[in-house]
Write an enzyme that holds these catalytic residues in place. Structure first.
Site, short mmCIF file in Angstrom:
data_model
loop_
_atom_site.label_atom_id
_atom_site.label_comp_id
_atom_site.label_asym_id
_atom_site.label_seq_id
_atom_site.Cartn_x
_atom_site.Cartn_y
_atom_site.Cartn_z
CD1 TRP A 103 -4.04 3.68 -3.60
CD2 TRP A 103 -5.39 3.54 -2.10
NE1 TRP A 103 -4.73 3.04 -4.09
CE2 TRP A 103 -5.86 2.91 -3.12
CE3 TRP A 103 -6.36 3.26 -0.72
CZ2 TRP A 103 -6.73 2.43 -3.62
CZ3 TRP A 103 -7.28 3.08 -1.10
CH2 TRP A 103 -8.61 2.27 -2.30
CG ASP A 105 -0.26 0.97 1.67
OD1 ASP A 105 -0.08 -0.76 1.52
OD2 ASP A 105 -1.58 1.47 1.49
CE LYS A 134 -4.54 -2.10 -5.80
NZ LYS A 134 -4.23 -1.53 -4.85
C1 LIG Z 1 -5.00 -0.71 -3.63
C2 LIG Z 1 -4.58 0.01 -2.75
C3 LIG Z 1 -5.05 0.09 -1.48
C4 LIG Z 1 -6.74 -0.48 -1.49
O1 LIG Z 1 -6.98 -1.22 -0.78
P1 LIG Z 1 -8.24 -2.01 -0.29
O2 LIG Z 1 -7.55 -3.48 0.08
O3 LIG Z 1 -8.94 -1.93 -1.03
O4 LIG Z 1 -8.49 -1.79 1.18
C5 LIG Z 1 -4.23 0.61 -0.59
N1 LIG Z 1 -3.44 1.26 -0.29
C6 LIG Z 1 -2.63 0.83 -1.72
C7 LIG Z 1 -1.15 0.95 -2.26
C8 LIG Z 1 -3.19 0.24 -2.78
O5 LIG Z 1 -2.79 -0.13 -3.61
#
Ligand SMILES: *Cc1c(COP(=O)(O)O)cnc(C)c1O
Length: 365
Positions: A106, A176, A200
């Site tokens: 990611w 993030d 998540k």
């Molecule tokens: C799943 C994930 C993403 C992707 O997110 P989307 O909502 O599908 O754009 C980005 N960063 C992390 C850390 C993730 O686990």
């Protein structure tokens, strides 16, 4: 009325949600208590929805101890839109590079997006070691001149998690936190911008929580598209266009659960640590091969391999037959991944650990 199959959902995302929340959602689909309408058919301009957004914002502030220096936004477009908007807002037209850490799948995606916008300095990359570890502080040479620092607190695919805050206090930290947000206290005020989509750990897909320090936007370009400008969403209190009412309502229910049933993030952390310890102590026996170096292991995503691909296939098939789902690793890495987000119970992890012990015994015999 435990649904056994759902309680054993180890999916990497969308992930497991607490059963008490699901029961309230079930009720709200027909009729939100006190409103008399389905949550799927209530106007985003209603007083009810304004109260939902207010309460959710307050719950997040309470859980994280977040001051009024921060805006709390509920946006669409997932984490992907956030790692697109961040460089548009903070890097476009700048000379000083933004610093990125490349610690897995990611952060790599975020890096590629930022490169389209402006100068980037990759402070550290785990590519050469197959993303099996995170950098130590001595390996990171943060610059005081950087536009900002971006990193991913928990690499969901590889099962790597930073157990400390990185960077300098005089450079904005952007993080993030999609896969570990509200799983533990996170020193939120050390960051200038935190983003985390819900799917998540804290809700269904469709909404992304953004915590943004007000002063961060002081030098943002004034010519951004309205929808991609944080200011639009701040001004309209996350109601710039039709927001995902349902997803926001479910996240509210999850924050109530965290506050009232779990007792806050320190308690959530204790529980998550107990869950992770059960699985990692099994990995330490050596039959299951953990992907991550022990010091960087994720408390949310436990990634491992088995001695051969054949044994791995047998493991997945037998796990599925025993009621466990979502254990196949990410399509980019293969292997096995047990995601043990907030909503997954200690009992479910105990059941998986017992299954893994049995499987190990039968395979080694
Ligand atoms: C799943 C994930 C993403 C992707 O997110 P989307 O909502 O599908 O754009 C980005 N960063 C992390 C850390 C993730 O686990």
């Amino acid at each position: 009325m435990t649904n056994l199959r759902n309680s054993l959902n180890f999916s990497g995302g969308p992930g497991a949600l607490p059963e008490s929340v699901l029961l309230q959602v079930q009720q709200a689909i027909l009729e939100v208590p006190g409103v008399g309408l389905s949550v799927l058919g209530i106007s985003h301009r209603s007083d009810w929805f304004a109260a939902v957004v207010n309460e959710l914002e307050n719950n997040i502030r309470t859980l994280l101890g977040l001051s009024t220096d921060y805006h709390v936004l509920f946006l669409q477009g997932g984490a992907t839109q956030q790692f697109t908007m961040v460089p548009m807002t903070l890097l476009s037209g700048r000379k000083a590079p933004a610093e990125y850490l490349q610690t897995g799948y990611w952060s790599g995606k975020a890096l590629a997006e930022a490169r389209r916008v402006g100068p980037i300095r990759v402070l550290w990359s785990g590519e050469d070691c197959g993303y099996d570890r995170l950098p130590a502080d001595q390996q990171l040479n943060f610059s005081a001149e950087a536009a900002y620092l971006h990193y991913v607190s928990n690499e969901t695919v590889e099962g790597l998690q930073f157990h400390r805050v990185l960077g300098r206090d005089d450079v904005p930290r952007v993080c993030d936190m999609s896969s570990d947000f509200l799983s533990k206290p996170c020193e939120a005020e050390k960051f200038s911008l935190i983003y985390a989509h819900a799917q998540k750990n804290i809700g269904p897909a469709g909404v992304t929580v953004v915590l943004l320090r007000d002063e961060l936007l002081a030098e943002a370009p004034g010519n951004l598209a309205g929808f991609l400008d944080y200011q639009s969403h701040i001004k309209m209190h996350s109601n710039y266009n039709t927001p995902p009412v349902f997803a926001i309502y479910v996240v509210l229910l999850v924050t109530r659960w965290l506050l009232q049933e779990i007792g806050g993030l320190a308690q959530m952390d204790l529980l998550n640590r107990r869950k992770a310890a059960l699985l990692y102590s099994l990995l330490d026996e050596g039959f299951y091969r953990g992907r991550a170096k022990p010091q960087d292991r994720s408390l949310m995503n436990v990634a491992f391999k088995l001695p051969t691909p054949e044994i791995e296939q047998r493991f997945l098939a037998q796990a599925l037959a025993a009621g466990f789902s979502g254990l196949a690793g990410h399509r980019s890495t293969g292997g096995i991944r047990a995601s043990i987000y907030n909503g997954l119970t200690l009992q479910a992890v105990e059941a998986l650990a017992t299954f893994m012990e049995e499987f190990q015994k039968n395979s080694s015999a």
